[in-house]
Design a protein around this motif. Sequence first.
Motif, PDB file in Angstrom:
ATOM      1  N   ALA A  61       0.652  -1.284   0.325  1.00  0.00           N
ATOM      2  CA  ALA A  61      -0.443  -0.299  -0.192  1.00  0.00           C
ATOM      3  C   ALA A  61       0.371   1.172  -0.195  1.00  0.00           C
ATOM      4  CB  ALA A  61      -1.084   0.060   1.333  1.00  0.00           C
ATOM      5  N   ILE A  62       1.674   1.016   0.948  1.00  0.00           N
ATOM      6  CA  ILE A  62       2.502   2.247   0.864  1.00  0.00           C
ATOM      7  C   ILE A  62       3.742   2.433  -0.624  1.00  0.00           C
ATOM      8  CG2 ILE A  62       4.958   3.608   1.790  1.00  0.00           C
ATOM      9  CD1 ILE A  62       4.349   1.746   4.407  1.00  0.00           C
ATOM     10  N   ARG A  63       4.022   1.726  -1.246  1.00  0.00           N
ATOM     11  CA  ARG A  63       4.837   1.634  -2.344  1.00  0.00           C
ATOM     12  C   ARG A  63       3.400   2.577  -3.535  1.00  0.00           C
ATOM     13  NH1 ARG A  63       8.168  -3.951  -2.471  1.00  0.00           N
ATOM     14  NH2 ARG A  63       9.875  -2.876  -1.709  1.00  0.00           N
ATOM     15  N   THR A  64       2.522   1.982  -3.243  1.00  0.00           N
ATOM     16  CA  THR A  64       1.604   2.086  -4.355  1.00  0.00           C
ATOM     17  C   THR A  64       1.515   3.613  -4.207  1.00  0.00           C
ATOM     18  OG1 THR A  64       0.805  -0.212  -4.744  1.00  0.00           O
ATOM     19  CG2 THR A  64      -0.996   2.182  -5.572  1.00  0.00           C
ATOM     20  N   ILE A  65       1.100   3.956  -3.220  1.00  0.00           N
ATOM     21  CA  ILE A  65       0.985   5.638  -2.596  1.00  0.00           C
ATOM     22  C   ILE A  65       2.043   6.176  -2.948  1.00  0.00           C
ATOM     23  CG2 ILE A  65       0.747   7.631  -1.489  1.00  0.00           C
ATOM     24  CD1 ILE A  65      -0.793   5.515   0.588  1.00  0.00           C
ATOM     25  N   LYS A  67      -5.280  -3.421  16.476  1.00  0.00           N
ATOM     26  CA  LYS A  67      -5.091  -4.876  15.997  1.00  0.00           C
ATOM     27  C   LYS A  67      -3.752  -4.936  15.154  1.00  0.00           C
ATOM     28  CE  LYS A  67      -9.615  -6.980  16.149  1.00  0.00           C
ATOM     29  NZ  LYS A  67     -10.580  -6.540  14.837  1.00  0.00           N
ATOM     30  N   ASN A  68      -2.948  -6.187  15.120  1.00  0.00           N
ATOM     31  CA  ASN A  68      -1.859  -6.148  14.419  1.00  0.00           C
ATOM     32  C   ASN A  68      -0.645  -5.262  14.388  1.00  0.00           C
ATOM     33  OD1 ASN A  68      -3.071  -8.017  12.535  1.00  0.00           O
ATOM     34  ND2 ASN A  68      -4.542  -6.099  12.023  1.00  0.00           N
ATOM     35  N   LEU A  69      -1.320  -4.516  14.919  1.00  0.00           N
ATOM     36  CA  LEU A  69       0.051  -3.790  16.380  1.00  0.00           C
ATOM     37  C   LEU A  69       1.297  -4.046  16.383  1.00  0.00           C
ATOM     38  CD1 LEU A  69      -1.861  -0.283  18.227  1.00  0.00           C
ATOM     39  CD2 LEU A  69      -0.678  -0.466  15.560  1.00  0.00           C
ATOM     40  N   ARG A 106      -6.560  -3.759   6.007  1.00  0.00           N
ATOM     41  CA  ARG A 106      -7.261  -4.940   7.268  1.00  0.00           C
ATOM     42  C   ARG A 106      -7.992  -3.276   7.960  1.00  0.00           C
ATOM     43  NH1 ARG A 106      -4.493  -9.913   6.927  1.00  0.00           N
ATOM     44  NH2 ARG A 106      -3.810  -9.780   4.956  1.00  0.00           N
ATOM     45  N   ASP A 107      -8.042  -4.231   9.216  1.00  0.00           N
ATOM     46  CA  ASP A 107      -8.622  -1.831   9.892  1.00  0.00           C
ATOM     47  C   ASP A 107      -8.338  -1.681   9.803  1.00  0.00           C
ATOM     48  OD1 ASP A 107      -6.531  -3.411  11.473  1.00  0.00           O
ATOM     49  OD2 ASP A 107      -7.847  -4.139  12.993  1.00  0.00           O
TER      50      ASP A 107
END
Length: 884
Positions: free
Chosen positions: A742-746, A767-769, A806-807
């Motif tokens: 996602a970061i690379r796409t931005i 979550k996921n942190l 995700r969230d």
Amino acid sequence: MKKETVQLDKVYKPNEIEDRLYLKWMSNSYFRGDENSEKEAYTIVIPPPNVTGMLTMGHVLNNTMQDILIRKARMEGKEALWVPGTDHASIATETKVVNMLAEKGIDKDSLSREEFLGHAWEWKNKYGGIIINQLQKLGCSCDWERERFTMDEGYHNAVLEAFVHLYNKGLIYRGHRLVNWCPASKSAISDEEVKHREVKGKLWYFKYPVLDTDEFVIVATTRPETMLGDTAVAINPKDLRYKKLIGKKIELPLTDRIIPIILDDYVDPEFGTGCVKVTPAHDPNDYEMGKKHNLEFINIMNDDASLNDNVPEEYRGLDREVARQKVLHDLEQLNLIEKIEDYTNKVGYSERGGVPIEYYMSEQWFLKMKELAQPAIKAVNDGTINFHPGHWVKTFNHWMDNVTDWCLSRQLWWGHRIPVYTCQDCNEIIVQSQEPAKCLKCGSVKLKQDPDVLDTWASSWLWPFAVFTWPKKSKELEKFYPTDTLITGPDIIFFWVARMIMAGYEFLGQPPFKDVYFTSILRDDKGRKFSKSLGNSPDPFDLFARYGTDAVRFGIMLMAPQGLDVLFSNERLEVGRNFMNKLWNAARFVTMNLTDEKYQEIDFKDVDLELPEKWIMNRLQTTIEEINQRLDKFHFNEAAKVIYEFVWSDYCDWYIEVAKTRFIEQKAELANTARAVAVHVLKKTLALLHPFAPFITEELWGYFKDQEDKDLIISHWPKVEPKFGDKQSVEQMNMLKDVISAIRTIRSSMNVSPASTADMIINHEGKNLSVLQRYERIIRTLCNIDEISYEKNIAKPDQAAVAVVRDMEIFIPLGGLVDLQVEKKRFLKRHGELSNIVKNVQAKLNNQDFLERAPENVVQKEKLKLDDLVKELAKITSNLEMLK
């Protein structure tokens, strides 16, 4: 693992390693099958190419598949044997030799049989090994010490023994039957050697006088000259138009013969005039009607297709084409031609002779097939033998249920001469594999052998066991028969596959193989079948030189789905070449990061792996499992795609990129573990890929193998290790990958310079942190991120792009990195342009007139264009959303 630092060349050069490695494999006898081994046998016999043949893309497809199965079986610890060889190809070889002699000014008819065969063997010994050398260039790991030729002394004896066995059993007989006849080679030929072509010709309508009336019946024909052999005119008994003709007779024009009008349901009242001329000696359908109605069979042809003494004197000796014109002229003079129409007809041509065949009454040897067919039908339908794809069973059954007796004899010199001897004094017939010294009945030494040879298929149907020692028993035959897998084309399902199954049961009481995989038809990008006449079949050796042999092998597997035609494209070969380069570069990167100081082997049992390592090890297990499953089902293209995705995406694009951050870890243990995992996975990958791409994998293996490791070709096939089946690691790593993507796409979409560092804000729900925080270093390195902050329930910051994973919401502040107004303006402009173009293309594709008039490839091009435009428009729309 080698401890010295050895660097790979920057560029993979297949031409520098392929011949060297193949010679190494050969010199070490790695292809050899050992009949004394206690290991489980795995056997394939190659479909023997014609000794006259040259390697085609069809051979590349077929033999690559066989090599994949053999190399995998060898690595699985089986006693793998792939038996190679060539077929003597009676008609094809005899034609080659006749042409060669003609170029030297020698007529075959001027030679004795022995003289001609001397030239034929000389030609075979000079040119017959070309395709074998070409198969070696492809990388085929055949046991070349067992190479067979269907006219080897041992094989020849097996063919004759089979003939004698079947004759003594009452299954072989001599009969006067209708056969496919090649006037050029003056021989009967098989259905497989007849190629049908569409020919634009004429349909002539003749008037046949009805005896003792002023009436005529009208019959149509594309072969006017054959009317001289007519022995009836047929009508359908339900055709009320001709009810008055029942019991009448016909005065056959140009002859002094009277022929009957017969009733037969075969006649289609809707086709032509509903009246059919019947020529039993020159048409298969008429032949059946002739037998049914006990008609006279008049053969009007000589063996060269000139007209014989069974026709009126003025037509005798004329070539069939000349005779046709004279018949038409004479009928015209008698006013017996009703009309002539243009007509496109499918005409059977002799594949080797290049001339139209004749259906010809001839004395030939035949084999009764009904009895032989029964065990074969049962084996295929009860699953003893499995066809892949399964739909070929229906085709097999249709032919086997309607099987006819097999014409075994050919009027040629090159081949297996029929072992039948006739005593010239008492006419006793002797059938035995060894030439008899004298007549067994009267003692005369005046014996004459049948001059004909056997149909080529009558030797190749014994191939799965005659390549060994049959009819003699031996360890070799016991070890390697029945074979395991046959890979061949569906076009010879009747001529070869079905007959091999019959032979296996007849001579050994066992099926010749367990599985049959039928390859697909190769077509060009326009959907046309590869053929010499179209010139659309590329030379495999040009492709080997351009892309590398491994790339061609792998590329053609990618484009070969089971049960569907193969649409060949150079683009897939480029994919194969790029894949080989990707693998080489990954291996080179790993070697560059391995030195004595930096690398030590580890026992994975004693190490608690980190997430990236757990994930790649898990993905490796899944890949092994999926490749096994697909190859077990003969889904070669799916297996190739599985390993392609694993190597390209999982290993190279993700793990190696992550590993770069690990190799420079200050914690030596963590860095060493990453190196060990990189090497371990790479070695397993090389093993998985080896059957598909044997050269590059063996070469790279040499840089990574431990001293106790064998060469890759005889190393162990990877096994699934359940201890690395951590599914949680897959879910966690996928989340980490999604964030990084996602970061690379931005960054890419917003034209952020790769050199510029950015900050990152994660808006989360708790979550996921732990995963993100633990592997921040990977995110920072792979995305060029400076500060990472974690927030809850915050609004989107100004001048920030956003992505949802995700969230979580991921915000990348763009202030100072790009001019947001300029980017927004650029996106809006492109959005407008694309919207208009999409609208125009959609209008064109909705235009029925365009769809009907435009060539199919043009329509397809517009559809692909629309698809690309819609995807780009969606991307631009997404980018605008990020800037809101």
